[in-house]
Design a protein around this motif. Structure first.
Motif, PDB file in Angstrom:
ATOM      1  N   VAL A  28       0.839  -1.204   0.000  1.00 32.64           N
ATOM      2  CA  VAL A  28       0.000   0.000   0.000  1.00 32.64           C
ATOM      3  C   VAL A  28       0.871   1.250   0.000  1.00 32.64           C
ATOM      4  N   LEU A  29       1.939   1.250   0.789  1.00 34.74           N
ATOM      5  CA  LEU A  29       2.845   2.400   0.806  1.00 34.74           C
ATOM      6  C   LEU A  29       3.475   2.633  -0.564  1.00 34.74           C
ATOM      7  N   ALA A  30       3.830   1.565  -1.245  1.00 35.32           N
ATOM      8  CA  ALA A  30       4.461   1.691  -2.564  1.00 35.32           C
ATOM      9  C   ALA A  30       3.502   2.290  -3.595  1.00 35.32           C
ATOM     10  N   GLN A  31       2.197   2.134  -3.370  1.00 37.98           N
ATOM     11  CA  GLN A  31       1.206   2.610  -4.330  1.00 37.98           C
ATOM     12  C   GLN A  31       0.510   3.905  -3.910  1.00 37.98           C
ATOM     13  N   THR A  32       0.868   4.462  -2.765  1.00 39.62           N
ATOM     14  CA  THR A  32       0.175   5.645  -2.276  1.00 39.62           C
ATOM     15  C   THR A  32       0.371   6.832  -3.205  1.00 39.62           C
ATOM     16  N   LYS A  33      -0.642   7.654  -3.318  1.00 41.21           N
ATOM     17  CA  LYS A  33      -0.576   8.836  -4.183  1.00 41.21           C
ATOM     18  C   LYS A  33       0.016  10.046  -3.462  1.00 41.21           C
ATOM     19  N   GLU A  34      -0.014  10.018  -2.132  1.00 47.53           N
ATOM     20  CA  GLU A  34       0.560  11.126  -1.373  1.00 47.53           C
ATOM     21  C   GLU A  34       2.082  11.133  -1.547  1.00 47.53           C
ATOM     22  N   PRO A  35       2.682  12.338  -1.588  1.00 52.48           N
ATOM     23  CA  PRO A  35       4.143  12.429  -1.754  1.00 52.48           C
ATOM     24  C   PRO A  35       4.870  12.154  -0.435  1.00 52.48           C
ATOM     25  N   ILE A  36       5.094  10.879  -0.156  1.00 54.39           N
ATOM     26  CA  ILE A  36       5.772  10.477   1.073  1.00 54.39           C
ATOM     27  C   ILE A  36       6.976   9.619   0.728  1.00 54.39           C
ATOM     28  N   SER A  37       7.853   9.468   1.719  1.00 49.68           N
ATOM     29  CA  SER A  37       8.937   8.494   1.661  1.00 49.68           C
ATOM     30  C   SER A  37       8.701   7.539   2.813  1.00 49.68           C
ATOM     31  N   TYR A  38       9.182   6.314   2.679  1.00 53.24           N
ATOM     32  CA  TYR A  38       8.988   5.351   3.761  1.00 53.24           C
ATOM     33  C   TYR A  38      10.159   4.386   3.817  1.00 53.24           C
ATOM     34  N   GLN A  39      10.317   3.797   4.983  1.00 50.57           N
ATOM     35  CA  GLN A  39      11.385   2.824   5.199  1.00 50.57           C
ATOM     36  C   GLN A  39      10.895   1.790   6.201  1.00 50.57           C
ATOM     37  N   MET A  40      10.922   0.534   5.824  1.00 48.10           N
ATOM     38  CA  MET A  40      10.562  -0.542   6.731  1.00 48.10           C
ATOM     39  C   MET A  40      11.772  -0.860   7.612  1.00 48.10           C
ATOM     40  N   THR A  41      11.520  -1.087   8.884  1.00 49.66           N
ATOM     41  CA  THR A  41      12.558  -1.547   9.801  1.00 49.66           C
ATOM     42  C   THR A  41      12.074  -2.867  10.408  1.00 49.66           C
ATOM     43  N   PRO A  42      12.907  -3.582  11.139  1.00 53.51           N
ATOM     44  CA  PRO A  42      12.460  -4.847  11.721  1.00 53.51           C
ATOM     45  C   PRO A  42      11.298  -4.710  12.714  1.00 53.51           C
ATOM     46  N   MET A  43      11.123  -3.521  13.293  1.00 50.64           N
ATOM     47  CA  MET A  43      10.105  -3.354  14.331  1.00 50.64           C
ATOM     48  C   MET A  43       9.012  -2.342  14.008  1.00 50.64           C
ATOM     49  N   SER A  44       9.186  -1.564  12.946  1.00 56.90           N
ATOM     50  CA  SER A  44       8.203  -0.526  12.617  1.00 56.90           C
ATOM     51  C   SER A  44       8.446  -0.055  11.190  1.00 56.90           C
ATOM     52  N   THR A  45       7.631   0.890  10.772  1.00 54.13           N
ATOM     53  CA  THR A  45       7.829   1.549   9.487  1.00 54.13           C
ATOM     54  C   THR A  45       7.954   3.036   9.740  1.00 54.13           C
ATOM     55  N   ILE A  46       8.887   3.679   9.069  1.00 55.91           N
ATOM     56  CA  ILE A  46       9.091   5.117   9.175  1.00 55.91           C
ATOM     57  C   ILE A  46       8.550   5.742   7.893  1.00 55.91           C
ATOM     58  N   ILE A  47       7.706   6.758   8.036  1.00 53.71           N
ATOM     59  CA  ILE A  47       7.221   7.485   6.867  1.00 53.71           C
ATOM     60  C   ILE A  47       7.466   8.964   7.085  1.00 53.71           C
ATOM     61  N   GLU A  48       7.749   9.685   5.995  1.00 50.90           N
ATOM     62  CA  GLU A  48       7.965  11.121   6.110  1.00 50.90           C
ATOM     63  C   GLU A  48       7.218  11.836   4.997  1.00 50.90           C
ATOM     64  N   GLY A  49       6.796  13.049   5.315  1.00 49.36           N
ATOM     65  CA  GLY A  49       6.064  13.869   4.369  1.00 49.36           C
ATOM     66  C   GLY A  49       5.335  14.966   5.116  1.00 49.36           C
ATOM     67  N   GLU A  50       4.405  15.609   4.442  1.00 48.62           N
ATOM     68  CA  GLU A  50       3.590  16.622   5.106  1.00 48.62           C
ATOM     69  C   GLU A  50       2.623  15.920   6.053  1.00 48.62           C
ATOM     70  N   LEU A  51       2.413  16.512   7.223  1.00 50.35           N
ATOM     71  CA  LEU A  51       1.646  15.869   8.280  1.00 50.35           C
ATOM     72  C   LEU A  51       0.239  15.476   7.826  1.00 50.35           C
ATOM     73  N   ASP A  52      -0.447  16.331   7.093  1.00 46.13           N
ATOM     74  CA  ASP A  52      -1.790  15.994   6.614  1.00 46.13           C
ATOM     75  C   ASP A  52      -1.760  14.745   5.733  1.00 46.13           C
ATOM     76  N   ASP A  53      -0.772  14.650   4.856  1.00 49.83           N
ATOM     77  CA  ASP A  53      -0.637  13.472   3.996  1.00 49.83           C
ATOM     78  C   ASP A  53      -0.349  12.229   4.828  1.00 49.83           C
ATOM     79  N   LEU A  54       0.513  12.370   5.832  1.00 52.47           N
ATOM     80  CA  LEU A  54       0.864  11.226   6.666  1.00 52.47           C
ATOM     81  C   LEU A  54      -0.346  10.688   7.415  1.00 52.47           C
TER      82      LEU A  54
END
Length: 102
Positions: A28-54
């Protein structure tokens, strides 16, 4: 730009394995239309972008386990919203690496 650490835990599933749920969230993250970046970690996922989009993305991700049969979902969100200067996942890592002399 904000950085969010997100952990979504489905409860009431038939298995203790969560990798299928994690894989679904990554798709789902790979297909999102919002302009975000993301990174999976062993314990969580980190996403960055504008707060409303997040918040839009987080809402969709929270719903995924329900759509895949979970009866209960626990979502933890940690937000780093720095407004005095630009911030990103890469910038935060580089700052620490610089201090370590790497």
């Amino acid at each position: 730009m904000a950085i969010v650490e997100l952990t979504i835990i489905p409860i009431g599933t038939t298995s203790t394995s969560l990798s299928a749920y994690v894989a679904n969230m990554q798709e789902v993250l790979a297909q999102t239309k919002e302009p975000i970046s993301y990174q999976m970690t062993p314990m969580s996922t980190i996403i960055e972008g504008e707060l409303d989009d997040l918040f839009k993305v987080i809402s969709r991700l929270h719903e995924l386990p329900f759509q895949n049969g979970a009866q209960r979902v626990s979502t933890s969100i940690k937000i780093d919203d720095r407004r005095d200067q630009p911030s990103s996942m890469q910038q935060k890592m580089k700052s620490v690496e610089t201090k370590l002399g790497l």
